[in-house]
Enzyme design. Structure first.
Site, PDB file in Angstrom:
ATOM      1  CG  ASP A  58     -42.555  -5.235  23.758  1.00 25.70           C
ATOM      2  OD1 ASP A  58     -42.597  -6.448  24.022  1.00 25.70           O
ATOM      3  OD2 ASP A  58     -43.078  -4.733  22.745  1.00 25.70           O
ATOM      4  CG  ASP A  88     -40.932 -10.693  14.221  1.00 30.39           C
ATOM      5  OD1 ASP A  88     -41.755 -11.411  14.822  1.00 30.39           O
ATOM      6  OD2 ASP A  88     -39.874 -10.291  14.737  1.00 30.39           O
TER       7      ASP A  88
END
Length: 242
Positions: A8, A128
């Site tokens: 990330d 998500d």
């Protein structure tokens, strides 16, 4: 089953967030490409990259870092701010192997269908979910759309890969939501990549057991557990091959 070690990127650095919260950040490395090289040296062909700044801003902010990762020769799966065709084409032009459309997929099935028509298997959709409901824009907003319902719509228009993240477990090191991942794999024919909560080798073994019942559970993303050395990538790669 494919193991996708995760990077990330926020502010050019490799970080992890707790449940996607920008104010809960841990920095693990200043050069994400060097992290990718360690994954590559261990034998991983893939790396899952998220431009966190891009997810929050709506357009990629760290493409130079992404390009450096792609130049290692790894297959890069990239998400974060992939919300228009120009951005997707740019990312693929940098050597990214698969682009993950998240927020825009919840807003426009037509857009996703166009991208699948143009780029085929290079397009994945990221779903998500928080309590079964789709969250978007870096998990800041919830939509009221059911994750399973969205997955079925994406499956119907030809999306071949769906990355399903359970926000409640992401970065928490509490174990995946096995039931939710199996339910998702059961609902669609697309390949499901599980994301969120992996904290130990037994979690990957558990997902591999689900794969025996649901062969389209084809991958798992592992992030924080690798950085905090709770698991070894070489071990996970071996489990995935059995």
């Amino acid at each position: 089953m494919i193991i996708y070690p995760a990077i990330d990127i926020k502010g050019g650095r490799a970080v992890r967030l707790l449940q996607g919260r920008a104010d809960q950040e841990t920095v693990y490395a200043t050069d994400p490409a060097e992290v990718a090289k360690t994954f590559q040296a261990t034998g991983s062909p893939w790396v899952h990259v998220v431009d966190l700044d891009g997810a929050f801003a709506g357009s990629p902010q760290n493409l130079a870092r992404v390009e450096a990762i792609a130049q290692t020769g790894m297959q890069v799966q990239l998400g974060g701010g992939m919300r228009d065709r120009e951005t997707i084409e740019r990312a693929l032009g940098l050597g990214v192997s698969r682009v993950v459309i998240g927020t825009r997929a919840a807003e426009s099935a037509e857009f996703v269908a166009e991208m699948v028509q143009a780029f085929g298997e290079k397009i994945a959709v990221g779903i998500d979910a928080k309590d079964g409901q789709v969250a978007v824009k870096g998990w800041v907003d919830t939509t009221g759309v059911g994750a399973i319902d969205l997955a079925k719509r994406m499956d119907a228009i030809g999306v071949q890969t769906i990355i399903y993240t359970d926000i409640g477990t992401d970065g928490m090191l509490t174990g995946p939501n096995f039931a939710a991942q199996e339910e998702m794999a059961d609902a669609v024919s697309a390949t499901i990549i599980a994301s969120g909560g992996v904290s130990r080798r037994e979690d990957v073994i558990g997902l591999a057991e689900i794969e025996k019942r649901r062969p389209n559970l084809g991958g798992v993303i592992v992030g924080k557990a690798l950085y905090e050395k709770r698991v070894e990538l070489s071990d996970l790669l071996a489990i995935a091959k059995t």
